[in-house]
Design a protein around this motif. Structure first.
Motif, short mmCIF file in Angstrom:
data_model
loop_
_atom_site.label_atom_id
_atom_site.label_comp_id
_atom_site.label_asym_id
_atom_site.label_seq_id
_atom_site.Cartn_x
_atom_site.Cartn_y
_atom_site.Cartn_z
N VAL A 131 87.87 51.02 82.97
CA VAL A 131 88.59 52.08 83.69
C VAL A 131 88.33 53.44 83.04
O VAL A 131 88.05 54.43 83.72
CB VAL A 131 90.10 51.78 83.74
CG1 VAL A 131 90.87 52.98 84.28
CG2 VAL A 131 90.37 50.56 84.62
N PHE A 132 88.43 53.48 81.71
CA PHE A 132 88.20 54.74 81.00
C PHE A 132 86.80 55.28 81.26
O PHE A 132 86.61 56.47 81.55
CB PHE A 132 88.40 54.53 79.49
CG PHE A 132 88.08 55.74 78.67
CD1 PHE A 132 88.99 56.79 78.57
CD2 PHE A 132 86.87 55.84 78.01
CE1 PHE A 132 88.69 57.92 77.82
CE2 PHE A 132 86.55 56.97 77.26
CZ PHE A 132 87.47 58.01 77.17
N LEU A 133 85.79 54.40 81.18
CA LEU A 133 84.41 54.84 81.39
C LEU A 133 84.18 55.26 82.84
O LEU A 133 83.45 56.22 83.10
CB LEU A 133 83.44 53.71 81.00
CG LEU A 133 83.36 53.41 79.50
CD1 LEU A 133 82.50 52.17 79.26
CD2 LEU A 133 82.79 54.60 78.74
N ARG A 134 84.82 54.56 83.80
CA ARG A 134 84.63 54.93 85.20
C ARG A 134 85.18 56.32 85.48
O ARG A 134 84.60 57.08 86.26
CB ARG A 134 85.29 53.90 86.13
CG ARG A 134 84.49 52.60 86.21
CD ARG A 134 84.85 51.78 87.44
NE ARG A 134 84.62 52.49 88.69
CZ ARG A 134 83.42 52.75 89.20
NH1 ARG A 134 82.32 52.38 88.55
NH2 ARG A 134 83.31 53.38 90.35
N TYR A 135 86.29 56.66 84.86
CA TYR A 135 86.86 57.99 85.06
C TYR A 135 86.13 59.04 84.23
O TYR A 135 85.98 60.19 84.67
CB TYR A 135 88.35 57.98 84.72
CG TYR A 135 89.20 57.40 85.83
CD1 TYR A 135 89.84 58.22 86.75
CD2 TYR A 135 89.34 56.02 85.98
CE1 TYR A 135 90.61 57.69 87.78
CE2 TYR A 135 90.09 55.48 87.00
CZ TYR A 135 90.73 56.31 87.90
OH TYR A 135 91.46 55.77 88.92
#
Length: 415
Positions: free
Chosen positions: A73-77
């Motif tokens: 999730v962090f990398l996608r955002y």
């Protein structure tokens, strides 16, 4: 300029990598949690000897996947090509609430579901549901076949004054019936305007099937209602291509989750065995109101919920001596996880409804409303094994392209 182009290419590459990683984790979690509702000994994986590579792998990808999902999730955002700060803020608040509940209650499934909702950012939703449907239908068929061949336990309940209830390899007949209902939701969404009257009739027929063999009365009613709604939407679409529900109808459908949450809380708080109507309704609902009232009287409502020991039938063929289980999704949210979490879930439904309204995906609006009604007396509303549709909040519905394609197909047929 060169650095800017390089960053754009790198961000696009990371977006593809994290998207693929997300879909892989989504499928792994969907399959694992679906299997957890069956009699296959999947839960034994969690008790493998600690310190082994197998135990570490199972913890990271099956039983405690929230840390990998958090990284995804962090990398996608972080590498997003579009920066919508309102959605970022909503995602942050939802994530914080889910982590608070996790650290207070130790329940990973809610946190996993919320992280999957957040991580679905820009992932094609139709692709997700297609993969989910194929995976879960395959597991369901294998489970039913295994139960009939004696490879897994097939529990049968012989309840006085009721039909014999068969679980077909699942933990309980109501779980099997709920799977049928939610997979019909998936089928309807994937079929869209191509759905036929025969498919609507088959859905209603499945309702009769689960009543005869499982006597899951509420799921039976929901399948019959779903078949009727499918037929109604098919009729309106055939009569008027590009059918759009009346704005009042859309508003009511969008408000169904809130209305259901208010209704079940009010009727549970006001329940009195001396009231003839409420007593009749409670008997019809297998004492769900009485059990909810007892939980409210004992534990009350708290911001972050209470530790309520619930004793269900589980995989037993006879009811336990002390049965105490809250079946309503909304009451579980408010009593077990707190009124803050109940508010968060209702906000998630509202966000989903607003997105559907903008995209004019009316079938999805019906699905969310019907699922919300099912949540009145069943606990599957926020379980990935049953209902993945809230993942649409951040996912890509791709409404415009599909509508254009459908319009072209319609024009071609008319010519």
């Amino acid at each position: 300029m060169q650095k800017g182009k390089a960053w754009i290419k790198f961000a696009a590459y990371m977006d593809q990598i994290t998207g693929a990683a997300y879909l892989a984790m989504f499928l792994v979690q969907a399959g694992y949690r679906f299997l957890m509702t069956t009699e296959f000994p999947v839960d034994e994986l969690a008790v493998l000897e600690e310190g082994t590579a197998a135990h570490l792998f199972i913890s990271l990808f099956l039983t405690e996947p929230q840390w990998i999902l958090l990284a995804i999730v962090f990398l996608r955002y972080a590498f997003s090509r579009e920066y919508d700060w309102k959605r970022y803020a909503a995602a942050l608040i939802a994530g914080i609430c889910a982590f608070i509940i996790y650290f207070r209650n130790g329940e990973a499934s809610i946190l996993v579901y919320v992280l999957l909702v957040l991580g679905a950012k820009e992932i094609p939703f139709r692709k997700m549901i297609r993969m989910y449907f194929c995976l879960c239908v395959s597991i369901l068929i294998v489970t039913v076949a295994a139960s009939q061949l004696g490879l897994v336990d097939n529990h049968v309940w012989d309840v006085t004054y009721r039909n014999i209830r068969i679980a077909f390899g699942f933990d309980y007949p109501t779980d099997f019936a709920s799977h049928i209902l939610f997979l019909c939701f998936c089928w309807w969404y994937l079929r869209g305007k191509k759905l036929t009257y025969a498919e609507a009739l088959l859905t209603a027929g499945l309702g009769v099937f689960v009543y005869v063999f499982c006597e899951a009365r509420f799921s039976t009613a929901m399948l019959l209602l779903l078949g009727g709604v499918m037929g109604y939407c098919r009729f309106k679409e055939k009569k008027n291509a590009g059918y759009r529900p009346h704005p009042v109808c859309v508003g009511l459908l969008e408000a169904v989750p809130v209305l259901c949450a208010v209704f079940i809380h009010v009727i549970s708080i006001l329940y009195d065995s001396g009231n003839r109507f409420l007593s009749w309704l409670d008997n019809l609902l297998s004492q769900r109101l009485a059990l909810a009232k007892r939980a409210i009287d004992i534990y009350g409502f708290n911001l972050w919920g209470s530790d309520i020991p619930m004793i269900g039938n589980g995989s037993k063929s006879a009811a336990p001596e002390k049965y105490f289980y809250i079946d309503s999704s909304y009451l579980q949210f408010s009593l077990l996880y707190g009124v803050v979490f109940l508010g968060l879930v209702l906000i998630l439904f509202w966000l989903a409804g607003e997105k559907i309204r903008k995209k004019q995906e009316w079938i999805l609006m019906w699905i969310l409303a019907l699922a919300a009604v099912h949540g009145l007396f069943e606990q599957h509303l926020l379980e990935l094994a049953f209902f993945p549709f809230l993942l649409l909040i951040f996912a890509d519905l791709g409404g415009k392209k599909r509508k254009q394609k459908e319009a072209e197909e319609t024009d071609g047929k008319e010519k």
